[in-house]
Design an enzyme around this catalytic site. Structure first.
Site, PDB file in Angstrom:
ATOM      1  N   ASP A  62     -14.450   1.897  -8.853  1.00 40.70           N
ATOM      2  CA  ASP A  62     -13.807   2.462  -7.669  1.00 40.70           C
ATOM      3  C   ASP A  62     -13.293   1.282  -6.863  1.00 40.70           C
ATOM      4  OD1 ASP A  62     -12.937   3.849  -5.488  1.00 40.70           O
ATOM      5  OD2 ASP A  62     -14.894   4.654  -4.919  1.00 40.70           O
ATOM      6  N   ASN A  91      -2.010  -1.174 -11.101  1.00 40.56           N
ATOM      7  CA  ASN A  91      -1.411   0.152 -10.992  1.00 40.56           C
ATOM      8  C   ASN A  91      -2.170   1.090 -10.059  1.00 40.56           C
ATOM      9  OD1 ASN A  91       0.150   2.660 -12.047  1.00 40.56           O
ATOM     10  ND2 ASN A  91      -1.985   3.124 -12.498  1.00 40.56           N
ATOM     11  N   TYR A 156       1.735   4.508   3.288  1.00 42.45           N
ATOM     12  CA  TYR A 156       1.875   4.300   1.846  1.00 42.45           C
ATOM     13  C   TYR A 156       3.087   3.418   1.554  1.00 42.45           C
ATOM     14  CZ  TYR A 156       2.888   5.283  -3.068  1.00 42.45           C
ATOM     15  OH  TYR A 156       3.168   5.172  -4.405  1.00 42.45           O
ATOM     16  N   LYS A 160       3.128  -0.389  -0.266  1.00 40.53           N
ATOM     17  CA  LYS A 160       3.896  -0.733  -1.465  1.00 40.53           C
ATOM     18  C   LYS A 160       4.902  -1.842  -1.164  1.00 40.53           C
ATOM     19  CE  LYS A 160       2.003   1.811  -4.589  1.00 40.53           C
ATOM     20  NZ  LYS A 160       1.317   1.171  -5.739  1.00 40.53           N
ATOM     21  N   THR A 191       3.733  13.801 -15.021  1.00 43.09           N
ATOM     22  CA  THR A 191       3.631  14.385 -16.362  1.00 43.09           C
ATOM     23  C   THR A 191       4.207  15.801 -16.402  1.00 43.09           C
ATOM     24  OG1 THR A 191       1.370  15.061 -15.808  1.00 43.09           O
ATOM     25  CG2 THR A 191       1.631  13.008 -17.054  1.00 43.09           C
TER      26      THR A 191
END
Length: 249
Positions: A62, A91, A156, A160, A191
């Protein structure tokens, strides 16, 4: 086998982009450590890689942003990979879409812990060893929202953006020692090709959500010797989200 004889550590490797990258690196001959929080999902990734004839191990972790956790992961992965890590893929990420005025301090700290501090301390632990061994490759996962403003998820986006900036700083710091550092900036990827987020790809040349395999293909390229002349670059793999606007006729 573009990565035959290489070793790799992929964080956040039990789902979506991370899973696709781990499978793709192993498919090109790398021995991969799959790092993630969920052992059950990790075992599924290992099974997929091994069924195709690849080599992989799982480390449950974690990534909480602490140097201690990063060092423990680096050490465990190094041991499993026979003493060296040739490729590090940062990642693992925490996503939050909360508006700025509604973002609490706990959320802010969690996003930065996973998205900035953990890659920072993992790189600090692994890059010098790569240099001492003669070289290596680090691939960071940025995001299109780091450079194209949207009205949600500012923390966020900022995290990044920080990681993309670190990509250039680390390239300057470690590149002369043989460690190539680059980043991939994905567009909206999932996905599920019918995911509602595909609406965010409207107005792009691709026009729809991207597949994790597209990001994995880019990671294989950046990890390979074919990318030897690429340093400090953020590669946009985003269906044209950042660079192109399609105007309906």
């Amino acid at each position: 086998m573009r990565l035959a004889g290489k070793t790799a550590l992929v964080t956040g490797a039990t789902s979506n982009i991370g899973r696709a990258i781990a499978v793709a690196l192993a498919g090109q001959g790398a021995h991969v450590v799959v790092a993630g929080r969920n052992k059950e999902r990790g075992d599924e990734v290992l099974a997929e890689i091994r069924a195709a004839g690849g080599r992989a191990d799982f480390v449950a972790v974690d990534l909480d942003g602490t140097k201690e956790t990063a060092n423990e992961l680096a050490g465990a992965a190094t041991r499993l990979l026979g003493g060296r890590i040739d490729v590090l893929v940062n990642n693992a990420g925490a996503i939050d879409g909360t508006p700025t005025a509604e973002t609490d301090e706990e959320t802010f700290d969690r996003v930065y812990a996973v998205n900035v501090k953990s890659p920072y301390f993992l790189t600090a632990a692994i890059a010098p060893a790569m240099a001492a061994a003669g070289g290596g490759t680090i691939i960071n996962l940025g995001s299109w929202v780091a450079r194209l403003g949207i009205p949600i998820g500012a923390v966020y986006a900022a995290s990044k953006g920080a990681l993309e900036t670190l990509t250039r700083a680390w390239s300057a710091e470690f590149g002369p020692s043989g460690v190539r550092v680059n980043a991939i900036s994905p567009g909206v990827v999932h996905t599920d090709q019918d995911h509602p987020a595909t609406a965010m790809m409207a107005g792009t040349p691709y026009g729809r959500i991207g597949a994790p395999s597209a990001i994995a293909d880019a990671a294989v390229f950046l990890a390979s010797d074919e990318a030897a002349f690429i340093h400090g670059t953020v590669l946009d793999v985003d269906g044209g989200r950042i660079g192109v606007a399609v105007i309906a006729s």
